[in-house]
Design a protein around this motif. Structure first.
Motif, PDB file in Angstrom:
ATOM      1  N   CYS A 209     -28.506  85.992 -23.845  1.00 28.46           N
ATOM      2  CA  CYS A 209     -28.530  87.000 -22.792  1.00 28.46           C
ATOM      3  C   CYS A 209     -29.244  88.283 -23.217  1.00 28.46           C
ATOM      4  O   CYS A 209     -29.989  88.861 -22.432  1.00 28.46           O
ATOM      5  CB  CYS A 209     -27.117  87.339 -22.340  1.00 28.46           C
ATOM      6  SG  CYS A 209     -26.342  85.985 -21.434  1.00 28.46           S
ATOM      7  N   VAL A 210     -29.021  88.744 -24.451  1.00 25.71           N
ATOM      8  CA  VAL A 210     -29.601  90.034 -24.834  1.00 25.71           C
ATOM      9  C   VAL A 210     -31.126  89.970 -24.939  1.00 25.71           C
ATOM     10  O   VAL A 210     -31.778  90.993 -25.064  1.00 25.71           O
ATOM     11  CB  VAL A 210     -29.024  90.579 -26.161  1.00 25.71           C
ATOM     12  CG1 VAL A 210     -27.547  90.834 -26.019  1.00 25.71           C
ATOM     13  CG2 VAL A 210     -29.319  89.640 -27.311  1.00 25.71           C
ATOM     14  N   ARG A 211     -31.654  88.759 -24.893  1.00 22.50           N
ATOM     15  CA  ARG A 211     -33.109  88.636 -24.898  1.00 22.50           C
ATOM     16  C   ARG A 211     -33.718  89.051 -23.557  1.00 22.50           C
ATOM     17  O   ARG A 211     -34.916  89.215 -23.432  1.00 22.50           O
ATOM     18  CB  ARG A 211     -33.504  87.185 -25.200  1.00 22.50           C
ATOM     19  CG  ARG A 211     -33.968  86.983 -26.613  1.00 22.50           C
ATOM     20  CD  ARG A 211     -33.391  85.718 -27.210  1.00 22.50           C
ATOM     21  NE  ARG A 211     -32.342  86.081 -28.151  1.00 22.50           N
ATOM     22  CZ  ARG A 211     -32.602  86.439 -29.406  1.00 22.50           C
ATOM     23  NH1 ARG A 211     -33.815  86.427 -29.858  1.00 22.50           N
ATOM     24  NH2 ARG A 211     -31.620  86.799 -30.198  1.00 22.50           N
ATOM     25  N   LEU A 212     -32.887  89.151 -22.535  1.00 25.55           N
ATOM     26  CA  LEU A 212     -33.376  89.484 -21.200  1.00 25.55           C
ATOM     27  C   LEU A 212     -32.827  90.840 -20.769  1.00 25.55           C
ATOM     28  O   LEU A 212     -31.982  91.424 -21.430  1.00 25.55           O
ATOM     29  CB  LEU A 212     -32.919  88.425 -20.195  1.00 25.55           C
ATOM     30  CG  LEU A 212     -33.320  86.987 -20.523  1.00 25.55           C
ATOM     31  CD1 LEU A 212     -32.656  86.043 -19.548  1.00 25.55           C
ATOM     32  CD2 LEU A 212     -34.817  86.833 -20.465  1.00 25.55           C
ATOM     33  N   SER A 213     -33.336  91.319 -19.650  1.00 22.31           N
ATOM     34  CA  SER A 213     -32.780  92.564 -19.128  1.00 22.31           C
ATOM     35  C   SER A 213     -32.752  92.501 -17.605  1.00 22.31           C
ATOM     36  O   SER A 213     -33.327  91.601 -16.995  1.00 22.31           O
ATOM     37  CB  SER A 213     -33.618  93.758 -19.593  1.00 22.31           C
ATOM     38  OG  SER A 213     -34.922  93.622 -19.084  1.00 22.31           O
ATOM     39  N   GLY A 214     -32.055  93.464 -17.017  1.00 19.51           N
ATOM     40  CA  GLY A 214     -32.029  93.605 -15.562  1.00 19.51           C
ATOM     41  C   GLY A 214     -31.455  92.391 -14.854  1.00 19.51           C
ATOM     42  O   GLY A 214     -30.480  91.787 -15.286  1.00 19.51           O
ATOM     43  N   VAL A 215     -32.119  92.014 -13.768  1.00 22.91           N
ATOM     44  CA  VAL A 215     -31.626  90.936 -12.922  1.00 22.91           C
ATOM     45  C   VAL A 215     -31.591  89.604 -13.668  1.00 22.91           C
ATOM     46  O   VAL A 215     -30.682  88.799 -13.491  1.00 22.91           O
ATOM     47  CB  VAL A 215     -32.511  90.812 -11.677  1.00 22.91           C
ATOM     48  CG1 VAL A 215     -32.070  89.637 -10.835  1.00 22.91           C
ATOM     49  CG2 VAL A 215     -32.453  92.079 -10.864  1.00 22.91           C
ATOM     50  N   TYR A 216     -32.590  89.386 -14.526  1.00 23.77           N
ATOM     51  CA  TYR A 216     -32.619  88.112 -15.239  1.00 23.77           C
ATOM     52  C   TYR A 216     -31.446  87.992 -16.200  1.00 23.77           C
ATOM     53  O   TYR A 216     -30.856  86.928 -16.353  1.00 23.77           O
ATOM     54  CB  TYR A 216     -33.942  87.957 -15.986  1.00 23.77           C
ATOM     55  CG  TYR A 216     -35.088  87.685 -15.068  1.00 23.77           C
ATOM     56  CD1 TYR A 216     -35.378  86.391 -14.658  1.00 23.77           C
ATOM     57  CD2 TYR A 216     -35.861  88.718 -14.562  1.00 23.77           C
ATOM     58  CE1 TYR A 216     -36.408  86.132 -13.790  1.00 23.77           C
ATOM     59  CE2 TYR A 216     -36.909  88.468 -13.691  1.00 23.77           C
ATOM     60  CZ  TYR A 216     -37.182  87.175 -13.307  1.00 23.77           C
ATOM     61  OH  TYR A 216     -38.200  86.918 -12.444  1.00 23.77           O
ATOM     62  N   LEU A 217     -31.101  89.100 -16.841  1.00 22.78           N
ATOM     63  CA  LEU A 217     -29.921  89.115 -17.702  1.00 22.78           C
ATOM     64  C   LEU A 217     -28.682  88.773 -16.882  1.00 22.78           C
ATOM     65  O   LEU A 217     -27.871  87.926 -17.263  1.00 22.78           O
ATOM     66  CB  LEU A 217     -29.767  90.498 -18.341  1.00 22.78           C
ATOM     67  CG  LEU A 217     -28.411  90.774 -18.982  1.00 22.78           C
ATOM     68  CD1 LEU A 217     -28.273  90.030 -20.294  1.00 22.78           C
ATOM     69  CD2 LEU A 217     -28.211  92.251 -19.220  1.00 22.78           C
ATOM     70  N   ALA A 218     -28.564  89.439 -15.742  1.00 27.04           N
ATOM     71  CA  ALA A 218     -27.406  89.201 -14.885  1.00 27.04           C
ATOM     72  C   ALA A 218     -27.330  87.734 -14.479  1.00 27.04           C
ATOM     73  O   ALA A 218     -26.263  87.115 -14.495  1.00 27.04           O
ATOM     74  CB  ALA A 218     -27.483  90.099 -13.653  1.00 27.04           C
ATOM     75  N   MET A 219     -28.491  87.154 -14.146  1.00 31.50           N
ATOM     76  CA  MET A 219     -28.513  85.759 -13.710  1.00 31.50           C
ATOM     77  C   MET A 219     -28.112  84.823 -14.847  1.00 31.50           C
ATOM     78  O   MET A 219     -27.449  83.815 -14.636  1.00 31.50           O
ATOM     79  CB  MET A 219     -29.930  85.400 -13.242  1.00 31.50           C
ATOM     80  CG  MET A 219     -30.277  86.003 -11.921  1.00 31.50           C
ATOM     81  SD  MET A 219     -29.288  85.246 -10.658  1.00 31.50           S
ATOM     82  CE  MET A 219     -28.911  86.662  -9.691  1.00 31.50           C
ATOM     83  N   LEU A 220     -28.544  85.147 -16.066  1.00 34.63           N
ATOM     84  CA  LEU A 220     -28.209  84.286 -17.192  1.00 34.63           C
ATOM     85  C   LEU A 220     -26.713  84.363 -17.501  1.00 34.63           C
ATOM     86  O   LEU A 220     -26.089  83.356 -17.832  1.00 34.63           O
ATOM     87  CB  LEU A 220     -29.037  84.660 -18.419  1.00 34.63           C
ATOM     88  CG  LEU A 220     -28.995  83.647 -19.567  1.00 34.63           C
ATOM     89  CD1 LEU A 220     -29.391  82.263 -19.085  1.00 34.63           C
ATOM     90  CD2 LEU A 220     -29.903  84.067 -20.701  1.00 34.63           C
ATOM     91  N   THR A 221     -26.121  85.552 -17.355  1.00 31.69           N
ATOM     92  CA  THR A 221     -24.677  85.643 -17.567  1.00 31.69           C
ATOM     93  C   THR A 221     -23.944  84.828 -16.505  1.00 31.69           C
ATOM     94  O   THR A 221     -22.953  84.165 -16.797  1.00 31.69           O
ATOM     95  CB  THR A 221     -24.191  87.104 -17.512  1.00 31.69           C
ATOM     96  OG1 THR A 221     -24.591  87.685 -16.278  1.00 31.69           O
ATOM     97  CG2 THR A 221     -24.764  87.914 -18.652  1.00 31.69           C
ATOM     98  N   LEU A 222     -24.483  84.855 -15.285  1.00 37.56           N
ATOM     99  CA  LEU A 222     -23.890  84.046 -14.215  1.00 37.56           C
ATOM    100  C   LEU A 222     -23.990  82.567 -14.575  1.00 37.56           C
ATOM    101  O   LEU A 222     -23.022  81.807 -14.411  1.00 37.56           O
ATOM    102  CB  LEU A 222     -24.623  84.317 -12.893  1.00 37.56           C
ATOM    103  CG  LEU A 222     -24.121  83.527 -11.697  1.00 37.56           C
ATOM    104  CD1 LEU A 222     -22.864  84.164 -11.155  1.00 37.56           C
ATOM    105  CD2 LEU A 222     -25.172  83.448 -10.607  1.00 37.56           C
ATOM    106  N   ALA A 223     -25.167  82.156 -15.076  1.00 36.79           N
ATOM    107  CA  ALA A 223     -25.356  80.755 -15.454  1.00 36.79           C
ATOM    108  C   ALA A 223     -24.364  80.370 -16.544  1.00 36.79           C
ATOM    109  O   ALA A 223     -23.753  79.303 -16.493  1.00 36.79           O
ATOM    110  CB  ALA A 223     -26.784  80.528 -15.932  1.00 36.79           C
ATOM    111  N   ALA A 224     -24.177  81.264 -17.525  1.00 36.73           N
ATOM    112  CA  ALA A 224     -23.240  80.978 -18.603  1.00 36.73           C
ATOM    113  C   ALA A 224     -21.844  80.746 -18.039  1.00 36.73           C
ATOM    114  O   ALA A 224     -21.146  79.797 -18.416  1.00 36.73           O
ATOM    115  CB  ALA A 224     -23.237  82.133 -19.600  1.00 36.73           C
ATOM    116  N   ALA A 225     -21.442  81.617 -17.118  1.00 34.71           N
ATOM    117  CA  ALA A 225     -20.108  81.479 -16.533  1.00 34.71           C
ATOM    118  C   ALA A 225     -19.999  80.186 -15.739  1.00 34.71           C
ATOM    119  O   ALA A 225     -18.975  79.498 -15.784  1.00 34.71           O
ATOM    120  CB  ALA A 225     -19.801  82.681 -15.640  1.00 34.71           C
TER     121      ALA A 225
END
Lengths: 233, 622
Positions: free
Chosen positions: B408-424
């Motif tokens: 996740c920390v490799r990304l920022s903004g909306v893409y970060l948010a989306m990756l955290t959503l994917a993880a969940a």
């Protein structure tokens, strides 16, 4: 044409413009001079309604425009060419022009892409290239051409000579003279006094957000102490 | 061979409907920068409205397709209505507000749909003239599926023409890059945005309407499709319509064949692919690096202030009250208070990465759930005692955060948010589908605290102690050099890197710490309830956390505490009512529009400066 009376502007708590007043007459070229950070760009943005002024009055052809949204101000015939050009880099040259297009207006010159290509021959060669692929000078021309597509009565040019090659700067001066000949009122912000002298009738000098001097370019040339106080680096 | 071809064609047919939804979502995001959770609700409304219009309009080919068209147009208009009344007010708000606001719309539409159409699934008719099936290599393929296979590319072509061959399309593409400049060239942005919303919502409605002959309209459609649509849009690249098409086909086929090969983890597959794509190509297959939008930056946050003597006094008083609570309150209130404490820790841990860390997480439930499941599984399979469970809960969540955070920390903004959503969603899918181990939907039961804390009051004191220590630790952390570097990184990543701080490492550590404490909250939760279900990992639990942080206000340290208290109390009151979602959704919308700085910030405006401003809120500043 354009009357500015006692406007101010804030970024957060910091006041960046204070009681700015000046006028631009029909067919007149006025240079807004001052150092980096003096408030030139902010003045232009305030005129366009992109920065809010809490005091004073702005009239365009006698109509108050201070409370209007940006697009309405533009639709009244006030064109704006921003400092950093702000070309739509994904769009082609022709598409960039299309975005600026508005209906012809009474009492203002009418521009078409073909007519603009006469003024800026470089653009014609690159009309199907993406805006982002062009050089700084070409982007500056495209930015002016794009604003002219709106058939403005007056135009705000924010530092048109900044960061472009000397040859192009000369071409830019010719362009502004051509616009004046077409009857457009021009407000031009500049740090480059030499360039301003080439094209302007009058000068307004601002420093720290306040107007320090107003007069004709000729008068300014006769007063080196003013030039040294507000313009020399 | 024929079987595989049939499976392939089924995948393509599903891809078409998915593409319609995803392209609408992508178009809306491209221009307005709003990640619209309610887009799935538009899809659902499309299906329900088509169901109704099919019954009203005369039967036959024209009636059927007329109903689909009218339903889609109606959804487009509903989108316009919502855009004009709500989204227009939040275009300049931070992502968190926008997301939570759109989730408020999801809740409202869910209950309105329930109220209008009832809880039963509504079966639509089959398309007139396309009821049969054709045999391809011996396998029957529904005629309607064949039509859908062509429908997707046709819509792609239509969208391409609309965006590249019309003045409207040119303006929209220009606004995607620099909306303020488009306004300075005389274009009314408001109407441009509204028209974009119409097109996007229309596409979502159309996606739902054409799905009706294949799938009954039901109340779960909205969140089911939005998860997949997010995946598609992120894989394809946000704002890229061709990317959305490519990704829809990819996901459609993945689902069609995944079910043959790994029937156990079909739900995980899509999210795994998304995670891989985001790591390899952080902006999706056909997307481009996130442009920083001009003229939309939020106000800078003021510096955080340490407690003053007044605030310390208030805190001490509060602590005394909390310690005395079991002497005054009954069992019911103590259980509620225990819940409140647990969710305070959850919200504060989320706030750590969102506020000081500046990383918007849409999937913090993952760590709460990992903690809960970690403890529950340890009890079920290893027979550990409560102490062991309480240690394992944060460890499990911390390990999860260690793995997900690295990505996740490799990304920022909306893409970060989306990756955290994917993880969940990955953790949720595992808990939901891996029935042999996790019990699936039935959850894990019988996780009770040890004998000596089995009383409600005793468990309350355990919770109070652990939560108190957690809060103390997190606060110290925020005021430590580590906290400074996190906040500095939030405000200017470039400058922080330039003075020699490895920001990604700091953010990674922040992620893990937040995960640890969310896991501890999850562990406390599972022992207080005695059971755990996949719901603890679901999107709505993550949104609960976001709403708590938002309720309290993101800019102050006391915010998440105020938010969690109000949220749990409010939830306790509201969920007893019928149609509580519509009430809850409306409350969320009200807060986003009326008190965007949260309750703590809202109070700061009205309470005397000395009490509310710097001391208690710990926020203050300009």
């Amino acid at each position: 044409m354009l009357e500015i009376q006692g406007i101010n502007a804030f970024y957060g708590q910091a006041q960046v413009l204070q009681d700015i007043s000046f006028q631009v007459g029909a067919g007149e070229v006025v240079a807004l001079l001052g150092r980096n950070g003096a408030g030139k760009s902010t003045t232009m943005k305030t005129l366009m309604g992109m920065v809010n002024s809490t005091a004073g009055d702005i009239r365009f052809q006698g109509t108050p425009i201070k409370a209007l949204p940006t697009h309405r101000i533009c639709q009244m015939g006030l064109g704006y060419v921003p400092e950093d050009r702000r070309i739509f880099s994904d769009l082609t040259v022709l598409e960039n022009l299309e975005v600026g297009k508005q209906k012809p207006r009474d009492g203002a010159p009418v521009w078409e892409a073909e007519k603009l290509f006469e003024l800026f021959p470089n653009l014609k060669e690159r009309k199907n290239n993406a805006g982002g692929q062009m050089s700084g000078g070409e982007q500056q021309m495209l930015s002016i051409a794009r604003t002219l597509m709106g058939n403005p009565r007056a135009i705000l040019l924010d530092e048109p000579s900044e960061g472009i090659a000397p040859v192009i700067v000369e071409q830019m001066a010719k362009t502004i003279q051509a616009l004046k000949k077409e009857g457009l009122a021009v407000l031009l912000s500049e740090q480059n006094l030499h360039f301003a002298k080439l094209v302007s009738d009058r000068a307004v000098i601002i420093e720290k957000g306040e107007v320090r001097y107003q007069g004709t370019i000729r008068e300014l040339e006769e007063k080196p102490e003013i030039r040294d106080a507000y313009l020399a680096v | 061979m024929g079987f595989y071809l049939a499976q392939f064609l089924t995948g393509l047919a599903s891809a078409s409907s998915l593409f319609l939804v995803a392209s609408g979502l992508s178009i809306i995001f491209g221009v307005t920068r709003i990640v619209n959770f309610a887009h799935g609700s538009f899809f659902m409304l499309g299906a329900y409205l088509a169901y109704t219009f099919v019954q009203i309009l005369p039967q036959g080919i024209f009636g059927f397709w007329g109903a689909i068209l009218v339903a889609s147009l109606a959804v487009g208009l509903i989108g316009v209505l919502i855009e004009m009344t709500l989204f227009r007010r939040i275009y300049r708000a931070p992502e968190l507000f926008q997301l939570v606001a759109t989730f408020g719309v999801v809740l409202v539409i869910q209950d309105l749909t329930l109220w209008l159409w009832g809880p039963e699934d509504q079966f639509g008719p089959r398309a007139p003239g396309l009821e049969g099936a054709v045999r391809i290599m011996g396998e029957p393929i529904p005629e309607y599926d064949i039509l859908l296979i062509f429908f997707g590319p046709a819509v792609l072509l239509g969208i391409w023409l609309l965006f590249n061959k019309t003045r409207w399309g040119t303006l929209v593409r220009a606004a995607t890059q620099d909306r303020e400049m488009v306004g300075a060239l005389g274009v009314n942005q408001s109407w441009l945005f509204t028209s974009v919303f119409f097109v996007g919502s229309f596409l979502a409605g159309l996606g739902g309407a054409i799905q009706l002959p294949r799938e009954a309209a039901n109340l779960l459609m909205d969140l089911n499709v939005i998860g997949e649509a997010f995946v598609v849009v992120v894989i394809g690249g946000m704002g890229s319509v061709p990317g959305a098409f490519l990704a829809s086909v990819l996901i459609g086929e993945l689902n069609a064949f995944g079910i043959l090969i790994f029937p156990e983890i079909t739900l995980v597959l899509a999210f795994l692919v998304m995670a891989v794509v985001l790591v390899v190509r952080p902006w999706g297959l056909l997307g481009r690096p996130d442009v920083v939008l001009r003229g939309s930056a939020g106000p800078a946050e003021g510096p955080l202030q340490p407690f003053t003597s007044t605030a310390r006094l208030v805190l001490f008083g509060g602590l005394v009250l909390l310690l005395a609570a079991p002497l005054i309150l009954g069992d019911f209130e103590i259980v509620l208070l225990t819940d409140v404490l647990i969710f305070i820790l959850f919200a504060v841990s989320l706030h750590l990465i969102m506020g000081p860390g500046g990383m918007v997480s849409f999937g913090h439930a993952a760590y709460f759930g990992l903690g809960a499941y970690g403890a529950a599984l340890a009890v079920k399979y290893l027979g550990v005692n409560m102490l062991g469970g309480m240690v394992l809960a944060p460890v499990a969540a911390g390990l999860g955060a260690l793995v997900f955070g690295w990505f996740c920390v490799r990304l920022s903004g909306v893409y970060l948010a989306m990756l955290t959503l994917a993880a969940a969603q990955i953790t949720w899918s595992v808990a939901f589908q891996w029935q042999d181990v996790t019990g699936g939907d039935d959850g894990i039961l019988g996780v009770w605290p040890a004998e000596w804390v089995s009383g409600k009051a005793a468990y309350y004191y355990v919770t109070l102690t652990l939560v108190g220590c957690g809060l103390f630790f997190i606060r110290r952390l925020i005021f430590s050099p580590f906290g400074f570097s996190l906040r500095a990184g939030r405000d200017s990543p470039l400058r922080v890197e330039a003075i020699g701080i490895n920001l990604k490492t700091q953010q990674w550590i922040g992620f893990v710490v937040a995960g640890l404490f969310a896991g501890l909250a999850g562990g406390l939760y599972v022992y207080s309830k005695g059971s755990v279900f996949p719901d603890e990992l679901a999107i709505s639990r993550s949104v609960d956390g976001l709403v708590m942080v938002l309720l309290g206000g993101i800019q102050s340290l006391i915010g998440p505490i105020v938010g969690a208290v109000s949220f749990i109390v409010l939830e306790d009151l509201v969920t007893r009512l019928d149609y509580w979602r519509i009430i809850f959704g409306s409350i969320i919308l009200f807060i986003v529009i009326v008190a965007p700085e949260g309750l703590a910030g809202f109070a700061r405006r009205f309470l005397p400066q000395k009490l509310a401003g710097r001391d208690l809120m710990g926020g203050g500043g300009a």
